[in-house]
Design a protein around this motif. Structure first.
Motif, PDB file in Angstrom:
ATOM      1  N   ARG A 698       0.825  -1.211   0.000  1.00  0.00           N
ATOM      2  CA  ARG A 698       0.000   0.000   0.000  1.00  0.00           C
ATOM      3  C   ARG A 698       0.854   1.254   0.000  1.00  0.00           C
ATOM      4  NH1 ARG A 698      -2.598   3.974   2.742  1.00  0.00           N
ATOM      5  NH2 ARG A 698      -1.132   3.798   4.455  1.00  0.00           N
ATOM      6  N   GLN A 699       1.971   1.219   0.735  1.00  0.00           N
ATOM      7  CA  GLN A 699       2.821   2.401   0.841  1.00  0.00           C
ATOM      8  C   GLN A 699       3.916   2.460  -0.222  1.00  0.00           C
ATOM      9  OE1 GLN A 699       4.140   3.610   4.716  1.00  0.00           O
ATOM     10  NE2 GLN A 699       2.352   2.777   5.772  1.00  0.00           N
ATOM     11  N   GLY A 700       3.997   1.428  -1.065  1.00  0.00           N
ATOM     12  CA  GLY A 700       4.908   1.512  -2.207  1.00  0.00           C
ATOM     13  C   GLY A 700       6.256   0.871  -2.017  1.00  0.00           C
ATOM     14  N   GLY A 701       6.442  -0.013  -1.038  1.00  0.00           N
ATOM     15  CA  GLY A 701       7.704  -0.699  -0.873  1.00  0.00           C
ATOM     16  C   GLY A 701       8.213  -0.651   0.551  1.00  0.00           C
ATOM     17  N   ALA A 702       9.147  -1.563   0.864  1.00  0.00           N
ATOM     18  CA  ALA A 702       9.674  -1.655   2.222  1.00  0.00           C
ATOM     19  C   ALA A 702      10.433  -0.407   2.619  1.00  0.00           C
ATOM     20  CB  ALA A 702      10.584  -2.888   2.338  1.00  0.00           C
ATOM     21  N   GLU A 703      11.116   0.212   1.668  1.00  0.00           N
ATOM     22  CA  GLU A 703      11.905   1.399   1.994  1.00  0.00           C
ATOM     23  C   GLU A 703      11.041   2.629   2.219  1.00  0.00           C
ATOM     24  OE1 GLU A 703      11.250   1.144  -2.351  1.00  0.00           O
ATOM     25  OE2 GLU A 703      11.933  -0.241  -0.793  1.00  0.00           O
ATOM     26  N   LYS A 704       9.751   2.565   1.807  1.00  0.00           N
ATOM     27  CA  LYS A 704       8.863   3.712   1.957  1.00  0.00           C
ATOM     28  C   LYS A 704       7.887   3.563   3.123  1.00  0.00           C
ATOM     29  CE  LYS A 704       8.926   4.847  -2.978  1.00  0.00           C
ATOM     30  NZ  LYS A 704       8.121   5.051  -4.197  1.00  0.00           N
ATOM     31  N   LEU A 705       7.803   2.384   3.692  1.00  0.00           N
ATOM     32  CA  LEU A 705       6.855   2.179   4.787  1.00  0.00           C
ATOM     33  C   LEU A 705       7.257   3.028   5.986  1.00  0.00           C
ATOM     34  CD1 LEU A 705       5.131  -1.054   5.759  1.00  0.00           C
ATOM     35  CD2 LEU A 705       6.158   0.280   7.575  1.00  0.00           C
ATOM     36  N   VAL A 706       6.305   3.745   6.534  1.00  0.00           N
ATOM     37  CA  VAL A 706       6.565   4.668   7.637  1.00  0.00           C
ATOM     38  C   VAL A 706       6.801   3.889   8.931  1.00  0.00           C
ATOM     39  CG1 VAL A 706       5.590   6.511   9.043  1.00  0.00           C
ATOM     40  CG2 VAL A 706       5.229   6.503   6.572  1.00  0.00           C
ATOM     41  N   ILE A 707       7.927   4.165   9.568  1.00  0.00           N
ATOM     42  CA  ILE A 707       8.222   3.602  10.883  1.00  0.00           C
ATOM     43  C   ILE A 707       8.054   4.731  11.894  1.00  0.00           C
ATOM     44  CG2 ILE A 707       9.964   2.524  12.347  1.00  0.00           C
ATOM     45  CD1 ILE A 707      11.217   1.334   9.854  1.00  0.00           C
ATOM     46  N   ASN A 708       7.015   4.698  12.700  1.00  0.00           N
ATOM     47  CA  ASN A 708       6.736   5.774  13.646  1.00  0.00           C
ATOM     48  C   ASN A 708       6.997   5.316  15.071  1.00  0.00           C
ATOM     49  OD1 ASN A 708       4.527   4.149  14.239  1.00  0.00           O
ATOM     50  ND2 ASN A 708       3.169   5.297  12.900  1.00  0.00           N
ATOM     51  N   THR A 709       6.797   6.223  15.996  1.00  0.00           N
ATOM     52  CA  THR A 709       7.074   5.916  17.394  1.00  0.00           C
ATOM     53  C   THR A 709       6.190   4.813  17.934  1.00  0.00           C
ATOM     54  OG1 THR A 709       5.554   7.682  18.026  1.00  0.00           O
ATOM     55  CG2 THR A 709       7.881   8.247  17.869  1.00  0.00           C
ATOM     56  N   SER A 710       4.950   4.787  17.481  1.00  0.00           N
ATOM     57  CA  SER A 710       4.030   3.745  17.947  1.00  0.00           C
ATOM     58  C   SER A 710       4.538   2.370  17.546  1.00  0.00           C
ATOM     59  CB  SER A 710       2.628   3.981  17.363  1.00  0.00           C
ATOM     60  OG  SER A 710       1.763   2.921  17.691  1.00  0.00           O
ATOM     61  N   MET A 711       4.979   2.227  16.288  1.00  0.00           N
ATOM     62  CA  MET A 711       5.507   0.939  15.831  1.00  0.00           C
ATOM     63  C   MET A 711       6.761   0.554  16.612  1.00  0.00           C
ATOM     64  SD  MET A 711       6.881  -0.164  12.047  1.00  0.00           S
ATOM     65  CE  MET A 711       5.350   0.271  11.220  1.00  0.00           C
ATOM     66  N   MET A 712       7.647   1.513  16.844  1.00  0.00           N
ATOM     67  CA  MET A 712       8.882   1.217  17.562  1.00  0.00           C
ATOM     68  C   MET A 712       8.592   0.794  19.000  1.00  0.00           C
ATOM     69  SD  MET A 712      11.354   4.219  16.027  1.00  0.00           S
ATOM     70  CE  MET A 712      12.847   3.599  16.766  1.00  0.00           C
ATOM     71  N   ASN A 713       7.608   1.428  19.615  1.00  0.00           N
ATOM     72  CA  ASN A 713       7.248   1.045  20.976  1.00  0.00           C
ATOM     73  C   ASN A 713       6.690  -0.366  21.034  1.00  0.00           C
ATOM     74  OD1 ASN A 713       7.980   3.552  22.079  1.00  0.00           O
ATOM     75  ND2 ASN A 713       5.984   4.438  21.591  1.00  0.00           N
ATOM     76  N   LEU A 714       5.852  -0.706  20.069  1.00  0.00           N
ATOM     77  CA  LEU A 714       5.284  -2.050  20.031  1.00  0.00           C
ATOM     78  C   LEU A 714       6.364  -3.091  19.767  1.00  0.00           C
ATOM     79  CD1 LEU A 714       2.026  -1.275  18.036  1.00  0.00           C
ATOM     80  CD2 LEU A 714       2.150  -2.063  20.398  1.00  0.00           C
ATOM     81  N   VAL A 715       7.310  -2.761  18.902  1.00  0.00           N
ATOM     82  CA  VAL A 715       8.401  -3.693  18.624  1.00  0.00           C
ATOM     83  C   VAL A 715       9.275  -3.878  19.863  1.00  0.00           C
ATOM     84  CG1 VAL A 715      10.516  -4.019  17.273  1.00  0.00           C
ATOM     85  CG2 VAL A 715       8.419  -3.255  16.142  1.00  0.00           C
ATOM     86  N   LYS A 716       9.487  -2.793  20.610  1.00  0.00           N
ATOM     87  CA  LYS A 716      10.272  -2.896  21.841  1.00  0.00           C
ATOM     88  C   LYS A 716       9.641  -3.879  22.820  1.00  0.00           C
ATOM     89  CE  LYS A 716      12.556   1.612  22.140  1.00  0.00           C
ATOM     90  NZ  LYS A 716      12.649   2.875  22.915  1.00  0.00           N
ATOM     91  N   MET A 717       8.334  -3.860  22.875  1.00  0.00           N
ATOM     92  CA  MET A 717       7.634  -4.704  23.838  1.00  0.00           C
ATOM     93  C   MET A 717       7.264  -6.059  23.258  1.00  0.00           C
ATOM     94  SD  MET A 717       7.949  -2.415  25.982  1.00  0.00           S
ATOM     95  CE  MET A 717       7.354  -3.443  27.316  1.00  0.00           C
ATOM     96  N   ALA A 718       7.697  -6.371  22.028  1.00  0.00           N
ATOM     97  CA  ALA A 718       7.301  -7.625  21.382  1.00  0.00           C
ATOM     98  C   ALA A 718       7.794  -8.837  22.160  1.00  0.00           C
ATOM     99  CB  ALA A 718       7.825  -7.658  19.946  1.00  0.00           C
ATOM    100  N   GLY A 719       9.041  -8.765  22.665  1.00  0.00           N
ATOM    101  CA  GLY A 719       9.569  -9.897  23.413  1.00  0.00           C
ATOM    102  C   GLY A 719       8.752 -10.193  24.651  1.00  0.00           C
ATOM    103  N   ARG A 720       8.404  -9.132  25.392  1.00  0.00           N
ATOM    104  CA  ARG A 720       7.598  -9.334  26.596  1.00  0.00           C
ATOM    105  C   ARG A 720       6.214  -9.877  26.245  1.00  0.00           C
ATOM    106  NH1 ARG A 720       5.608  -4.531  30.498  1.00  0.00           N
ATOM    107  NH2 ARG A 720       4.021  -4.430  28.868  1.00  0.00           N
TER     108      ARG A 720
END
Length: 806
Positions: A698-720
């Motif tokens: 939808r966003q036109g490729g892996a290099e264009k996908l928006v990585i925002n703070t919400s995604m980073m926070n969720l990834v940080k907590m993925a292990g837990r």
């Protein structure tokens, strides 16, 4: 943006020197959930327009910092909080000099995982990426700290990216206020080789993206089913929308295919939605499936053997079987090389021989009959060499494998269709089917696209039907059908040449022109047989379409008002349709407009038709939704800056109505792509991969996908989250094991009681038998004693004998 004092920044972080980006990245998992929950209730701009979060002023917050590593949430406890006027945004994060090293590493890991998902790399194959990148730049602190082991990647996909993609999708769906937020749900199922073999039931959503000003499709959820009764599928739908938090009152359409079970699902689900306050849901049937089925019946009827022909021993090979047999026969490189050698030999011998020897046969898939067209073309392109190969080369070959091939059923079927007496008939049938494919192909291609096309469905279905009917109908009958709109009233089953509707076989100029070359090489009887067969095949196809195409669907006809060409042509004059009446009819069917809104809509449509200059519209290159966005701007200017709210609402609802099931079925190709050679992936991994892949596209490729703070926070907590999920699953397994053990114990007790009950009954029966025997013997002894006691004594000897006997 509101300026934030440097002191506040230090307090919010708990130490000096941290920036706003660093503060937001350090937010806890609970805070991330609060951010996303609040974002669902606020308007969200595009990433370029997003702004940073606004913290409370120092005098408004509680004790302590804002979102530090020990800070509270929303002003509770010792931590700071948000003011009531906070605007939650998740701007795109990009590596910068001020970003902490740990966050740079996290950003790089997320970007690599996203690229791995896009390229369908396995989790294990990503483990060596950090070492490879580190070897390219040994001095990079980011590459040296990256870690992409398979367990971590799996956890990020399942508990980081997947929740982030769901939250982003739900946020986009809910935007729009009163004039937006409407959507269509798509439901379909397919069997996939996953964890053995399973049936995946996908739920997709088609909505209006307010930020992009267009209709988009999104993947929601997948449920694994064995049997798929209507009640179970409805429960799965309710479960998905409840978990996602998407209001079902905004649902305007349910897209489905044609089986009876899906019809029952639609009826039951729409009934439940009505009870929950939904004003109405349009039942959207896919018309691509009937089109394929109609062509299938055409193919079968073309080679159908009549009773008279069966008595005469006539054999007709189905063209579908012929295509599959030829493609399957050349599964050997040696046979393909022999066919190429045959073509080169014919090129030297025959004048005018022109075949592309590098082009090979395409594989025919029986479930998609209209895709037979390219297969037929490839066969005709190699016709001469193919016929020579099967009728001359193979029978005269001395190779042992070729001699064995002559005895196979596959070769016998091919030879019976390509032998000298049948070659021209078979070629004529192939040309006829290719001719029919060319007629129906535009309909198939148009309604497999993802852009809104509901406004073309009625007209294109009628045009396709009319093109096929015109071939076999008399000109007068055909024109009368068009003028009187009697498409569903015509009887196409006539068999006599005296029929009032159908042309005589000898006057079928269309069919004769298609097979002209082949008909010239046949005798008169064969010519007549081929023309009769092709006419009957068309009759069968047209009759099926007559029963399954929306030829008299008033709702689909009214949706034609969306088309730019109808703005002026549907004036209501000279027997032309009235655009305003059609739009009002569509609005009434959707059942979401008050009387005042209907009046406003009527006035706004008058403004729409009075516009002097409107943007040009090209059906092939332009999108209907983009065109209407431009029209709304022109209407607003014409109305003194007042937006046409009712028109916007109606157009958005109509544009999200699905025109086929292609947008849902494309998702199964994605599922199969990830499941190939990775069948042991859990269902949650498949969901995460699929949701991420769809968002990447939808966003036109892996290099264009928006990585925002919400995604980073969720990834940080993925292990837990993964550990919590594992612990939850472990407890559930223990609970299930305990329940199973209890059930086993209860079953054992029941079995023991049943066995003892049956054994006790046997013992009681045996005891009764012994008691009866004893009683019987006792009575016998008593009887004997009674008889002996009545005898008079006759001497001592007899008395002694009596005593002994007694």
């Amino acid at each position: 943006k509101h300026s934030v004092s440097q002191t506040h920044k230090r307090n919010a972080d708990g130490r000096k020197g941290r920036t706003d980006n660093q503060m937001t990245i350090a937010v806890s998992a609970t805070a991330a959930e609060d951010l996303d929950e609040e974002a669902n209730n606020n308007d969200v701009n595009t990433p370029e327009e997003e702004e940073e979060e606004n913290y409370n002023e120092p005098e408004e917050r509680g004790r302590g910092g804002g979102f530090g590593m020990g800070g509270g949430v929303r002003g509770s406890g010792r931590g700071g909080g948000w003011n009531k006027r906070r605007i939650v945004r998740h701007p795109e994060q990009k590596p910068s000099k001020t970003m902490p090293l740990n966050d740079k590493v996290l950003y790089a890991e997320i970007r690599c995982i996203i690229k791995g998902v896009e390229s369908d790399y396995s989790f294990l194959s990503m483990e060596n990426w950090p070492s490879v990148m580190s070897s390219c730049d040994p001095g990079s602190e980011v590459f040296s700290r990256m870690n992409l082991n398979r367990k971590k990647v799996s956890e990020v996909v399942r508990f980081g990216l997947y929740p982030s993609m769901k939250q982003t999708l739900v946020r986009r769906v809910k935007e729009g206020g009163e004039t937006g937020g409407f959507f269509t749900t798509g439901l379909d199922s397919s069997t996939i080789k996953h964890l053995g073999i399973q049936k995946h039931c996908d739920i997709n959503i088609r909505y209006w993206n307010e930020a992009g000003g267009q209709v988009e499709d999104g993947y929601l959820d997948t449920h694994v089913v064995g049997h798929e009764p209507a009640v179970r599928q409805v429960n799965d739908l309710n479960k998905t929308f409840t978990e996602m938090g998407i209001p079902l009152t905004k649902m305007v359409g349910l897209s489905r295919d044609n089986p009876r079970v899906m019809e029952a699902v639609s009826k039951l689900f729409r009934s439940e939605l009505a009870d929950k306050g939904n004003p109405g849901v349009v039942d959207l049937i896919c018309y691509l499936h009937p089109c394929h089925t109609a062509f299938e019946k055409c193919c079968e009827s073309l080679t159908k053997v009549s009773e008279l022909e069966e008595e005469e021993g006539v054999i007709k090979i189905d063209i579908s079987t012929l295509l599959s047999s030829i493609h399957g026969f050349f599964n050997s490189p040696a046979r393909r090389e022999d066919l190429t050698d045959v073509g080169e030999e014919l090129y030297d011998k025959l004048a005018g021989f022109e075949e592309n020897l590098n082009k090979f046969f395409k594989r025919h898939v029986s479930t998609r009959w209209l895709e037979m067209g390219p297969c037929l073309e490839s066969l005709l392109d190699r016709w001469t060499s193919t016929v020579h190969y099967f009728t001359a080369f193979l029978p005269n070959s001395k190779d042992s494998s070729d001699k064995k091939a002559l005895k196979t059923d596959r070769y016998k079927k091919i030879f019976s269709a390509l032998k000298a007496s049948e070659e021209q008939k078979t070629k004529a049938r192939v040309k006829f089917l290719l001719f029919v494919c060319k007629i129906v192909e535009p309909f198939l291609v148009m309604f497999q696209s993802s852009k809104p096309n509901i406004h073309n469905l009625y007209s294109e279905a009628r045009d396709t039907f009319e093109q096929l009917a015109k071939i076999i109908m008399k000109q007068g009958s055909y024109q009368e059908m068009k003028d009187n709109q009697t498409h569903t009233d015509i009887d196409f089953s006539g068999k006599d040449d005296d029929d009032d509707v159908l042309k005589p076989t000898s006057e079928s100029s269309y069919l004769i022109s298609v097979m002209k070359t082949e008909l010239k090489k046949m005798n008169s009887n064969d010519q007549e047989d081929i023309l009769i067969d092709t006419k009957f095949a068309l009759q069968t196809m047209v009759t099926y379409l007559q029963d399954h195409f929306p030829l008299n669907n008033a709702s689909l006809k009214a949706l034609r008002f969306l088309h730019p060409n109808c703005r002026l042509s549907w004036s209501g004059e000279n027997m032309s349709p009235n655009l305003t009446e059609a739009a009002e009819f569509a609005a009434e069917k959707l059942n979401r407009f008050t009387e005042q809104e209907m009046l406003n809509l009527k006035m706004q449509l008058a403004v729409y038709q009075s516009l002097e200059e409107v943007p040009a519209f090209n059906e092939k290159t332009d999108r209907l939704d983009h065109w209407w966005v431009k029209i709304w701007e022109l209407m607003s200017r014409a109305r003194g800056g007042v937006a046409p709210a009712e028109t916007m609402k109606l157009v958005k609802m109509c544009c999200v109505l699905a025109h086929s099931q292609a947008w849902v079925e494309r998702g199964f190709n994605i599922s199969k792509m990830f499941a190939v050679d990775r069948e042991s992936l859990c269902l949650l991994s498949i969901k995460g991969l699929k949701a991420t892949y769809c968002e990447i596209k939808r966003q036109g490729g892996a290099e264009k996908l928006v990585i925002n703070t919400s995604m980073m926070n969720l990834v940080k907590m993925a292990g837990r989250e993964a550990r919590m999920a594992e612990e939850k699953e472990r407890k559930e397994q223990e609970k299930r094991a305990a329940v199973e053990a209890q059930e086993i114990e209860e079953a054992r007790k029941r079995k023991t009681q049943e066995e003892w009950g049956s054994r006790r009954k046997e013992l009681e029966d045996e005891l009764r038998g012994v008691q009866n025997y004893v009683d019987k013997k006792k009575r016998f002894v008593e009887e004997q004693h009674h008889k002996v006691s009545k005898r008079p004594p006759q001497g001592e000897g007899l008395h002694s004998g009596y005593q002994a006997c007694n």
